[in-house]
Design a protein around this motif. Structure first.
Motif, mmCIF file in Angstrom:
data_model
loop_
_atom_site.group_PDB
_atom_site.id
_atom_site.type_symbol
_atom_site.label_atom_id
_atom_site.label_comp_id
_atom_site.label_asym_id
_atom_site.label_seq_id
_atom_site.Cartn_x
_atom_site.Cartn_y
_atom_site.Cartn_z
ATOM 1 N N ASN A 60 5.471 10.094 -34.458
ATOM 2 C CA ASN A 60 6.250 8.995 -35.030
ATOM 3 C C ASN A 60 6.036 7.665 -34.320
ATOM 4 O OD1 ASN A 60 7.644 10.663 -36.990
ATOM 5 N ND2 ASN A 60 8.612 11.589 -35.213
ATOM 6 N N ASP A 61 5.029 7.598 -33.464
ATOM 7 C CA ASP A 61 4.759 6.383 -32.702
ATOM 8 C C ASP A 61 3.510 5.704 -33.238
ATOM 9 O OD1 ASP A 61 6.923 6.661 -30.805
ATOM 10 O OD2 ASP A 61 5.788 8.327 -29.951
ATOM 11 N N GLU A 62 3.705 4.687 -34.043
ATOM 12 C CA GLU A 62 2.568 3.998 -34.664
ATOM 13 C C GLU A 62 1.772 3.153 -33.674
ATOM 14 O OE1 GLU A 62 3.966 1.900 -38.094
ATOM 15 O OE2 GLU A 62 4.837 3.712 -38.975
ATOM 16 N N ASP A 63 2.354 2.858 -32.520
ATOM 17 C CA ASP A 63 1.665 2.009 -31.555
ATOM 18 C C ASP A 63 0.770 2.795 -30.591
ATOM 19 O OD1 ASP A 63 3.869 3.183 -30.271
ATOM 20 O OD2 ASP A 63 4.058 1.518 -28.858
ATOM 21 N N VAL A 64 0.667 4.124 -30.756
ATOM 22 C CA VAL A 64 -0.215 4.928 -29.908
ATOM 23 C C VAL A 64 -1.619 4.871 -30.504
ATOM 24 C CG1 VAL A 64 -0.706 7.208 -28.965
ATOM 25 C CG2 VAL A 64 1.654 6.405 -29.111
ATOM 26 N N THR A 65 -2.419 3.993 -29.947
ATOM 27 C CA THR A 65 -3.786 3.779 -30.428
ATOM 28 C C THR A 65 -4.751 4.722 -29.710
ATOM 29 O OG1 THR A 65 -4.253 2.116 -28.749
ATOM 30 C CG2 THR A 65 -3.267 1.336 -30.831
ATOM 31 N N PHE A 76 2.744 12.474 -30.375
ATOM 32 C CA PHE A 76 3.331 11.182 -30.747
ATOM 33 C C PHE A 76 3.345 10.991 -32.265
ATOM 34 C CE2 PHE A 76 1.237 10.548 -26.564
ATOM 35 C CZ PHE A 76 2.339 10.192 -25.807
ATOM 36 N N LYS A 119 -5.206 3.483 -26.100
ATOM 37 C CA LYS A 119 -4.112 3.824 -25.181
ATOM 38 C C LYS A 119 -4.160 5.302 -24.821
ATOM 39 C CE LYS A 119 -0.652 0.450 -26.703
ATOM 40 N NZ LYS A 119 0.674 0.308 -27.361
ATOM 41 N N ASP A 134 3.845 6.596 -19.610
ATOM 42 C CA ASP A 134 3.290 7.143 -20.852
ATOM 43 C C ASP A 134 2.349 8.313 -20.585
ATOM 44 O OD1 ASP A 134 4.646 5.443 -22.656
ATOM 45 O OD2 ASP A 134 3.186 3.860 -22.307
ATOM 46 N N ALA A 138 -2.363 12.779 -30.831
ATOM 47 C CA ALA A 138 -1.374 11.808 -31.323
ATOM 48 C C ALA A 138 -0.522 12.423 -32.421
ATOM 49 C CB ALA A 138 -2.061 10.542 -31.817
ATOM 50 N N TRP A 149 -4.570 7.063 -21.113
ATOM 51 C CA TRP A 149 -3.605 8.006 -20.531
ATOM 52 C C TRP A 149 -4.276 9.324 -20.170
ATOM 53 C CZ3 TRP A 149 0.084 7.035 -25.191
ATOM 54 C CH2 TRP A 149 0.649 5.763 -25.087
#
Length: 118
Positions: A55-60, A53, A63, A23, A49, A67
Protein backbone atom coordinates in the motif's frame (compact mmCIF):
# COMPACT_ATOMS: atom_id res chain seq x y z
CA UNK A 1 1.21 -17.44 1.93
CA UNK A 2 1.80 -15.49 5.13
CA UNK A 3 4.08 -17.07 7.69
CA UNK A 4 4.35 -16.52 11.42
CA UNK A 5 7.87 -15.44 12.34
CA UNK A 6 9.54 -14.35 15.57
CA UNK A 7 11.41 -11.17 16.36
CA UNK A 8 13.75 -11.58 19.31
CA UNK A 9 13.84 -8.65 21.76
CA UNK A 10 17.59 -8.37 21.14
CA UNK A 11 16.88 -7.47 17.48
CA UNK A 12 16.29 -3.80 18.29
CA UNK A 13 19.65 -3.31 20.01
CA UNK A 14 21.72 -5.41 17.61
CA UNK A 15 24.80 -3.56 16.38
CA UNK A 16 24.23 -4.44 12.71
CA UNK A 17 20.53 -3.58 12.88
CA UNK A 18 21.37 -0.19 14.40
CA UNK A 19 23.44 0.60 11.29
CA UNK A 20 20.38 0.27 9.05
CA UNK A 21 18.03 3.08 8.15
CA UNK A 22 14.52 2.80 9.57
CA UNK A 23 13.11 1.74 6.19
CA UNK A 24 15.78 -0.93 5.74
CA UNK A 25 14.95 -2.32 9.20
CA UNK A 26 11.27 -2.51 8.27
CA UNK A 27 12.16 -4.21 4.98
CA UNK A 28 14.36 -6.74 6.79
CA UNK A 29 11.53 -7.69 9.15
CA UNK A 30 9.14 -7.89 6.20
CA UNK A 31 11.52 -10.22 4.40
CA UNK A 32 11.20 -12.72 7.26
CA UNK A 33 7.54 -13.34 6.55
CA UNK A 34 8.20 -13.19 2.79
CA UNK A 35 10.95 -15.83 3.03
CA UNK A 36 10.18 -19.50 2.73
CA UNK A 37 11.00 -22.03 5.45
CA UNK A 38 14.65 -22.15 4.33
CA UNK A 39 15.02 -18.36 4.56
CA UNK A 40 14.99 -17.84 0.78
CA UNK A 41 12.98 -15.27 -1.17
CA UNK A 42 12.50 -13.79 -4.63
CA UNK A 43 14.52 -10.60 -4.66
CA UNK A 44 12.78 -8.77 -7.49
CA UNK A 45 11.54 -5.28 -6.70
CA UNK A 46 8.02 -6.18 -7.81
CA UNK A 47 7.79 -9.28 -5.62
CA UNK A 48 9.17 -7.61 -2.50
CA UNK A 49 7.26 -4.35 -2.85
CA UNK A 50 4.04 -6.22 -3.57
CA UNK A 51 4.41 -8.29 -0.41
CA UNK A 52 6.15 -6.02 2.10
CA UNK A 53 4.90 -2.61 0.92
CA UNK A 54 1.61 -3.33 -0.92
CA UNK A 55 0.00 0.00 0.00
CA UNK A 56 3.03 2.29 -0.23
CA UNK A 57 3.10 4.01 -3.60
CA UNK A 58 6.31 5.87 -2.77
CA UNK A 59 8.42 2.67 -2.55
CA UNK A 60 10.34 2.92 -5.81
CA UNK A 61 12.72 0.32 -7.23
CA UNK A 62 15.58 2.73 -6.48
CA UNK A 63 14.63 3.04 -2.78
CA UNK A 64 14.03 -0.69 -2.41
CA UNK A 65 17.36 -1.48 -4.05
CA UNK A 66 19.15 0.91 -1.67
CA UNK A 67 17.49 -0.69 1.37
CA UNK A 68 18.36 -4.20 0.16
CA UNK A 69 21.95 -3.09 -0.39
CA UNK A 70 22.08 -1.73 3.18
CA UNK A 71 20.89 -5.05 4.56
CA UNK A 72 23.29 -7.03 2.34
CA UNK A 73 26.25 -4.82 3.30
CA UNK A 74 25.62 -5.72 6.94
CA UNK A 75 25.67 -9.42 5.98
CA UNK A 76 22.05 -9.86 7.01
CA UNK A 77 20.94 -11.12 3.58
CA UNK A 78 22.75 -12.68 0.68
CA UNK A 79 21.61 -11.55 -2.77
CA UNK A 80 22.28 -13.82 -5.75
CA UNK A 81 20.84 -14.74 -9.11
CA UNK A 82 20.16 -17.85 -11.09
CA UNK A 83 20.10 -16.75 -14.67
CA UNK A 84 17.87 -13.67 -14.88
CA UNK A 85 15.97 -14.35 -11.65
CA UNK A 86 17.14 -12.57 -8.48
CA UNK A 87 16.99 -14.30 -5.12
CA UNK A 88 17.91 -13.59 -1.55
CA UNK A 89 18.55 -15.64 1.55
CA UNK A 90 18.88 -14.89 5.24
CA UNK A 91 22.09 -16.36 6.74
CA UNK A 92 21.69 -18.31 9.99
CA UNK A 93 17.96 -18.49 9.32
CA UNK A 94 17.41 -21.64 11.36
CA UNK A 95 19.25 -20.13 14.33
CA UNK A 96 16.68 -17.34 14.56
CA UNK A 97 13.49 -18.94 13.26
CA UNK A 98 12.06 -22.16 14.68
CA UNK A 99 9.84 -23.76 12.04
CA UNK A 100 7.67 -26.57 13.42
CA UNK A 101 6.93 -28.30 10.09
CA UNK A 102 9.41 -26.88 7.57
CA UNK A 103 8.66 -27.29 3.89
CA UNK A 104 11.57 -27.73 1.47
CA UNK A 105 12.40 -24.66 -0.56
CA UNK A 106 11.42 -24.53 -4.19
CA UNK A 107 13.97 -21.74 -4.73
CA UNK A 108 17.63 -22.37 -5.53
CA UNK A 109 20.06 -21.84 -2.70
CA UNK A 110 22.83 -19.28 -2.59
CA UNK A 111 26.12 -20.08 -4.31
CA UNK A 112 28.42 -22.43 -2.42
CA UNK A 113 30.99 -19.67 -1.81
CA UNK A 114 28.45 -17.48 0.03
CA UNK A 115 28.77 -17.31 3.79
CA UNK A 116 25.57 -19.10 4.64
CA UNK A 117 24.48 -21.31 7.51
CA UNK A 118 21.27 -23.26 6.78
Amino acid sequence: MARIRSIKPSFWGDERVSQLSRDARLLFIGLWSFSDDAGRFLASHQAIAGYVFPNDEDVTPKKLSAWLDEIAQQGMVILYSNGRVKYGAVPKWRKHQKISHPQPSSLPGPPPDALFDE
